[in-house]
Write a protein that holds these residues in place. Structure first.
Motif, PDB file in Angstrom:
ATOM      1  N   SER A 200     -11.418   4.622  -2.144  1.00 51.04           N
ATOM      2  CA  SER A 200     -11.901   4.288  -0.799  1.00 51.04           C
ATOM      3  C   SER A 200     -13.166   3.447  -0.855  1.00 51.04           C
ATOM      4  CB  SER A 200     -12.156   5.570   0.004  1.00 51.04           C
ATOM      5  OG  SER A 200     -10.955   6.250   0.251  1.00 51.04           O
ATOM      6  N   MET A 201     -14.036   3.754  -1.809  1.00 53.94           N
ATOM      7  CA  MET A 201     -15.260   2.970  -1.971  1.00 53.94           C
ATOM      8  C   MET A 201     -14.952   1.515  -2.343  1.00 53.94           C
ATOM      9  SD  MET A 201     -17.773   4.834  -1.131  1.00 53.94           S
ATOM     10  CE  MET A 201     -19.159   3.890  -1.751  1.00 53.94           C
ATOM     11  N   VAL A 202     -13.894   1.329  -3.130  1.00 50.40           N
ATOM     12  CA  VAL A 202     -13.483  -0.039  -3.466  1.00 50.40           C
ATOM     13  C   VAL A 202     -13.027  -0.771  -2.204  1.00 50.40           C
ATOM     14  CG1 VAL A 202     -11.842  -1.446  -4.771  1.00 50.40           C
ATOM     15  CG2 VAL A 202     -12.853   0.577  -5.827  1.00 50.40           C
ATOM     16  N   GLY A 203     -12.293  -0.039  -1.333  1.00 49.30           N
ATOM     17  CA  GLY A 203     -11.873  -0.628  -0.065  1.00 49.30           C
ATOM     18  C   GLY A 203     -13.050  -0.974   0.824  1.00 49.30           C
ATOM     19  N   ILE A 204     -14.023  -0.073   0.909  1.00 46.06           N
ATOM     20  CA  ILE A 204     -15.221  -0.310   1.727  1.00 46.06           C
ATOM     21  C   ILE A 204     -16.035  -1.463   1.153  1.00 46.06           C
ATOM     22  CG2 ILE A 204     -17.421   0.698   2.481  1.00 46.06           C
ATOM     23  CD1 ILE A 204     -15.922   3.411   2.629  1.00 46.06           C
TER      24      ILE A 204
ATOM     25  N   LEU B 137      -4.061   1.539  -8.265  1.00 47.16           N
ATOM     26  CA  LEU B 137      -3.882   0.294  -7.521  1.00 47.16           C
ATOM     27  C   LEU B 137      -4.293   0.359  -6.050  1.00 47.16           C
ATOM     28  CD1 LEU B 137      -0.423  -0.868  -8.941  1.00 47.16           C
ATOM     29  CD2 LEU B 137      -2.696  -1.655  -9.592  1.00 47.16           C
ATOM     30  N   SER B 138      -4.449   1.559  -5.503  1.00 47.76           N
ATOM     31  CA  SER B 138      -4.780   1.659  -4.066  1.00 47.76           C
ATOM     32  C   SER B 138      -6.102   0.972  -3.738  1.00 47.76           C
ATOM     33  CB  SER B 138      -4.844   3.126  -3.633  1.00 47.76           C
ATOM     34  OG  SER B 138      -3.582   3.722  -3.714  1.00 47.76           O
ATOM     35  N   GLY B 139      -7.119   1.235  -4.563  1.00 44.38           N
ATOM     36  CA  GLY B 139      -8.434   0.626  -4.333  1.00 44.38           C
ATOM     37  C   GLY B 139      -8.385  -0.899  -4.377  1.00 44.38           C
ATOM     38  N   PRO B 140      -7.819  -1.490  -5.458  1.00 44.31           N
ATOM     39  CA  PRO B 140      -7.723  -2.959  -5.502  1.00 44.31           C
ATOM     40  C   PRO B 140      -6.924  -3.548  -4.339  1.00 44.31           C
ATOM     41  CG  PRO B 140      -7.417  -2.048  -7.695  1.00 44.31           C
ATOM     42  CD  PRO B 140      -7.482  -0.880  -6.761  1.00 44.31           C
ATOM     43  N   ILE B 141      -5.830  -2.896  -3.943  1.00 44.31           N
ATOM     44  CA  ILE B 141      -5.043  -3.414  -2.814  1.00 44.31           C
ATOM     45  C   ILE B 141      -5.879  -3.400  -1.542  1.00 44.31           C
ATOM     46  CG2 ILE B 141      -3.115  -2.880  -1.262  1.00 44.31           C
ATOM     47  CD1 ILE B 141      -1.494  -2.105  -3.735  1.00 44.31           C
ATOM     48  N   LEU B 142      -6.610  -2.320  -1.311  1.00 45.56           N
ATOM     49  CA  LEU B 142      -7.482  -2.244  -0.132  1.00 45.56           C
ATOM     50  C   LEU B 142      -8.571  -3.313  -0.188  1.00 45.56           C
ATOM     51  CD1 LEU B 142      -7.846   1.633   0.193  1.00 45.56           C
ATOM     52  CD2 LEU B 142      -6.701   0.124   1.816  1.00 45.56           C
ATOM     53  N   PHE B 143      -9.122  -3.536  -1.374  1.00 40.47           N
ATOM     54  CA  PHE B 143     -10.166  -4.551  -1.532  1.00 40.47           C
ATOM     55  C   PHE B 143      -9.639  -5.937  -1.171  1.00 40.47           C
ATOM     56  CE2 PHE B 143     -12.362  -7.810  -3.943  1.00 40.47           C
ATOM     57  CZ  PHE B 143     -13.699  -7.501  -3.742  1.00 40.47           C
TER      58      PHE B 143
ATOM     59  N   LEU C 292       0.815  -1.227   0.000  1.00 38.39           N
ATOM     60  CA  LEU C 292       0.000   0.000   0.000  1.00 38.39           C
ATOM     61  C   LEU C 292       0.842   1.268   0.000  1.00 38.39           C
ATOM     62  CD1 LEU C 292      -2.914   0.982  -0.047  1.00 38.39           C
ATOM     63  CD2 LEU C 292      -2.916   0.926   2.446  1.00 38.39           C
ATOM     64  N   PRO C 293       1.854   1.427   0.892  1.00 41.51           N
ATOM     65  CA  PRO C 293       2.661   2.653   0.814  1.00 41.51           C
ATOM     66  C   PRO C 293       3.433   2.782  -0.488  1.00 41.51           C
ATOM     67  CG  PRO C 293       3.587   1.119   2.430  1.00 41.51           C
ATOM     68  CD  PRO C 293       2.236   0.614   2.062  1.00 41.51           C
ATOM     69  N   LEU C 294       3.773   1.648  -1.111  1.00 38.55           N
ATOM     70  CA  LEU C 294       4.458   1.710  -2.405  1.00 38.55           C
ATOM     71  C   LEU C 294       3.609   2.443  -3.439  1.00 38.55           C
ATOM     72  CD1 LEU C 294       6.162  -1.751  -3.113  1.00 38.55           C
ATOM     73  CD2 LEU C 294       7.265   0.481  -2.995  1.00 38.55           C
TER      74      LEU C 294
ATOM     75  N   SER D  44      -9.735  -6.480   7.441  1.00 36.79           N
ATOM     76  CA  SER D  44     -10.905  -5.778   6.910  1.00 36.79           C
ATOM     77  C   SER D  44     -11.273  -4.582   7.791  1.00 36.79           C
ATOM     78  CB  SER D  44     -12.094  -6.737   6.783  1.00 36.79           C
ATOM     79  OG  SER D  44     -12.663  -7.037   8.038  1.00 36.79           O
ATOM     80  N   LEU D  45     -11.077  -4.717   9.099  1.00 39.67           N
ATOM     81  CA  LEU D  45     -11.324  -3.588  10.005  1.00 39.67           C
ATOM     82  C   LEU D  45     -10.308  -2.473   9.774  1.00 39.67           C
ATOM     83  CD1 LEU D  45     -12.084  -5.570  13.299  1.00 39.67           C
ATOM     84  CD2 LEU D  45     -13.736  -4.460  11.779  1.00 39.67           C
ATOM     85  N   ILE D  46      -9.064  -2.853   9.513  1.00 41.87           N
ATOM     86  CA  ILE D  46      -8.021  -1.868   9.196  1.00 41.87           C
ATOM     87  C   ILE D  46      -8.384  -1.120   7.912  1.00 41.87           C
ATOM     88  CG2 ILE D  46      -5.618  -1.615   8.467  1.00 41.87           C
ATOM     89  CD1 ILE D  46      -4.960  -3.959  10.375  1.00 41.87           C
ATOM     90  N   VAL D  47      -8.823  -1.875   6.901  1.00 41.80           N
ATOM     91  CA  VAL D  47      -9.215  -1.271   5.620  1.00 41.80           C
ATOM     92  C   VAL D  47     -10.393  -0.324   5.809  1.00 41.80           C
ATOM     93  CG1 VAL D  47     -10.263  -1.771   3.371  1.00 41.80           C
ATOM     94  CG2 VAL D  47      -8.307  -3.113   4.174  1.00 41.80           C
TER      95      VAL D  47
END
Length: 545
Positions: free
Chosen positions: A207-211, A158-164, A145-147, A174-177
């Motif tokens: 963020s919505m992808v992560g949620i 890529l941030s959204g897919p990584i969070l997903f 993620l920081p990368l 999942s709670l962290i995400v």
């Protein structure tokens, strides 16, 4: 002057190359130690159970309703589909951690000391590498993620897919995400002058992808049907003592410390001081992030959220709590690359010192625990399988046990299902059920029926008890060694009741004899192995289901 410039250039060249060589030596050293530990690792039921679910060996259990979300199952399933080898389990676990350590050593902006402590700390040396579970994938995605967050090119791709995918490694991730994905858009909106800019819009989308990942995780694991927690879900809620990330401290070694230093006032004072320092290092490590409101807020929210989760839902073990270390490392990496972050030298240094202390404790835990399987394996399944292979008369024997889930690790080695008393059938995993009452006669009868269908005599495992004393030693007892009129054992949150009477024991010993005895492993109980006397079994027709 020109000569001096050449000397400086050569110095810088050697420094750069020296740094690369040091990093390479660190990676190779970590790899060698990890492979050595994997070679001596005995698979236990938690690892094998999830792997068997992943590769579809049972039709009784499904991924929906299982307490772990889908990602790691699908990764193992994919590689098994290519190789058709059970070696996929340890190799995939090692490869994932190898990538994580590679990122830490060659791509993170931290000094060499922190890189060493991260690589050889207990999480990445053993718990997330040798133990083949889904938490290693959490660590990899958390450090990926920081990368991408620090990359202008890939941040909003890529941030959204990584969070997903991170949300679908385990519930804790999942709670962290969820915390990260809720606070990230607020921070972007504020940083952009409280305006709906292109940057804000892209942040919201990712963020919505992560949620969405959080809700997919929740939808796949709830309601939980295929785990111990499903047996009595109400009873385990609000039923845990509150210990703040206790497994990241030396809490589990309290009895060891007292056994070496004694139980006097001095040893108690030393332990209290160590405990206070340990807990403070966990909490104060967040001060590394002071000066970046978003990252600091994420850390505080996750710390409070996971603490509440461990208290209310599930009392987390080391593997769950160590995700905190990966998170703080990832967030600190983001802060280092954030030009807008305010650096408060004194406060940040307190946080850095606390982070060093926390990592130092993990290295100490690694030294104390990583090599324990050389002395006491997690499970006795590996050596029991080796024992079976040494004896031609039992090398293909069917197995059954006084406690079904003691057998769950065996299919990894035998490549065959085992007989489950709770199912009255063969399978690779135990689909946990409610009330189940059975006795030694039931075991004997089941073994005799198996004998009619097998050219090898059935093996019956009677599981040991384990009673931890204050001195942290284990007094190993087995129900077969007791001399009473009736013996009862309760398993599965007291839902399963196994009974032996003296008459049943007498009948059993007339029809079976002991061939091996195993002490308890580090994570699983040992057992006494009995071989059925097939010459005493009435000749009947094999009745296969």
């Amino acid at each position: 002057m020109r000569k001096y410039s050449r000397v400086v250039e050569m110095n810088n060249y050697f420094l750069r190359n020296n740094k690369k060589i040091k990093n390479l030596i660190l990676l190779v050293s970590w790899s060698l130690v990890a492979v050595f530990l994997i070679f001596h690792h005995a698979m236990w039921r938690d690892e094998v159970r999830n792997f068997m679910l992943a590769i579809g060996t049972t039709s009784r259990l499904h991924l929906l309703g299982n307490p772990h979300p889908f990602l790691m199952y699908k990764i193992e399933q994919f590689f098994y589909w290519i190789t058709e080898s059970y070696w996929v389990l340890p190799i995939s676990s090692f490869f994932i951690s190898f990538l994580t350590v590679l990122i830490i050593i060659f791509l993170s902006p931290f000094n060499f000391k922190i890189k060493i402590m991260m690589a050889f700390g207990y999480p990445l040396l053993y718990e997330y590498t040798v133990m083949c579970r889904n938490y290693g994938m959490s660590a990899l995605l958390m450090l990926a993620l920081p990368l991408v967050m620090n990359s202008k090119k890939y941040k909003y791709i890529l941030s959204g897919p990584i969070l997903f995918f991170l949300a679908n490694t385990n519930v804790h991730s999942s709670l962290i995400v969820l915390a990260f994905s809720c606070l990230w858009p607020l921070n972007a909106w504020y940083q952009n002058g409280k305006k709906w800019t292109d940057d804000t819009r892209k942040t919201v989308m990712n963020s919505m992808v992560g949620i969405l990942g959080f809700f997919v995780c929740f939808g796949t694991i709830y309601p939980t049907r295929y785990d111990l927690a499903a047996v009595r879900p109400i009873k385990i809620a609000f039923n845990h003592d509150f210990y703040f990330f206790q497994h990241l401290t030396l809490y589990d070694f309290k009895d060891y410390i007292f056994s070496y230093l004694g139980h006097g006032p001095l040893s108690k004072s030393v332990y209290k001081i160590i405990s206070v320092i340990s807990y403070l290092s966990i909490a104060l490590s967040t001060l590394m992030l002071w000066g970046d409101v978003f990252l600091f807020s994420v850390a505080i929210l996750v710390m409070v959220g996971l603490s509440a989760f461990f208290y209310v839902v599930y009392p987390g073990e080391y593997r769950h709590q160590a995700l905190w270390i990966m998170l703080v490392f990832a967030l600190a990496w983001m802060k280092k690359n954030n030009a807008q972050a305010v650096h408060k030298k004194t406060i940040n240094n307190i946080g850095l010192a606390s982070f060093y202390t926390m990592l130092g404790i993990q290295c100490l835990l690694s030294l104390l625990l990583s090599f324990h399987e050389l002395i006491e394996p997690n499970s006795r399944s590996k050596e029991f399988y080796a024992f079976m292979k040494m004896h031609d008369d039992i090398k293909e024997s069917p197995m059954l046990s006084s406690l079904d889930y003691t057998l769950e690790a065996m299919p990894y080695y035998t490549k065959k299902p085992v007989f489950m008393m709770s199912l009255n059938d063969f399978d690779y995993v135990v689909p946990y059920r409610g009330v189940f009452n059975y006795n030694l006669d039931d075991l004997l009868t089941a073994a005799q029926k198996l004998a009619a269908c097998s050219e090898y005599p059935p093996l019956i495992l009677i599981v040991n008890d384990s009673n931890k004393t204050k001195e942290f030693t284990s007094k190993i007892t087995n129900i077969m060694d007791e001399d009473q009129e009736e013996f009862v054992r309760h398993y599965m949150y007291n839902q399963w009741t196994f009974t032996i009477t003296s008459e049943q024991k007498k009948r059993f010993l007339m029809n079976a004899h002991e061939i091996a005895r195993y002490p308890n492993g580090y994570l699983e109980d040992g057992f006494v192995v009995y071989k059925l006397n097939v010459q005493n079994v009435p000749k009947t027709t094999c009745e296969k289901k």
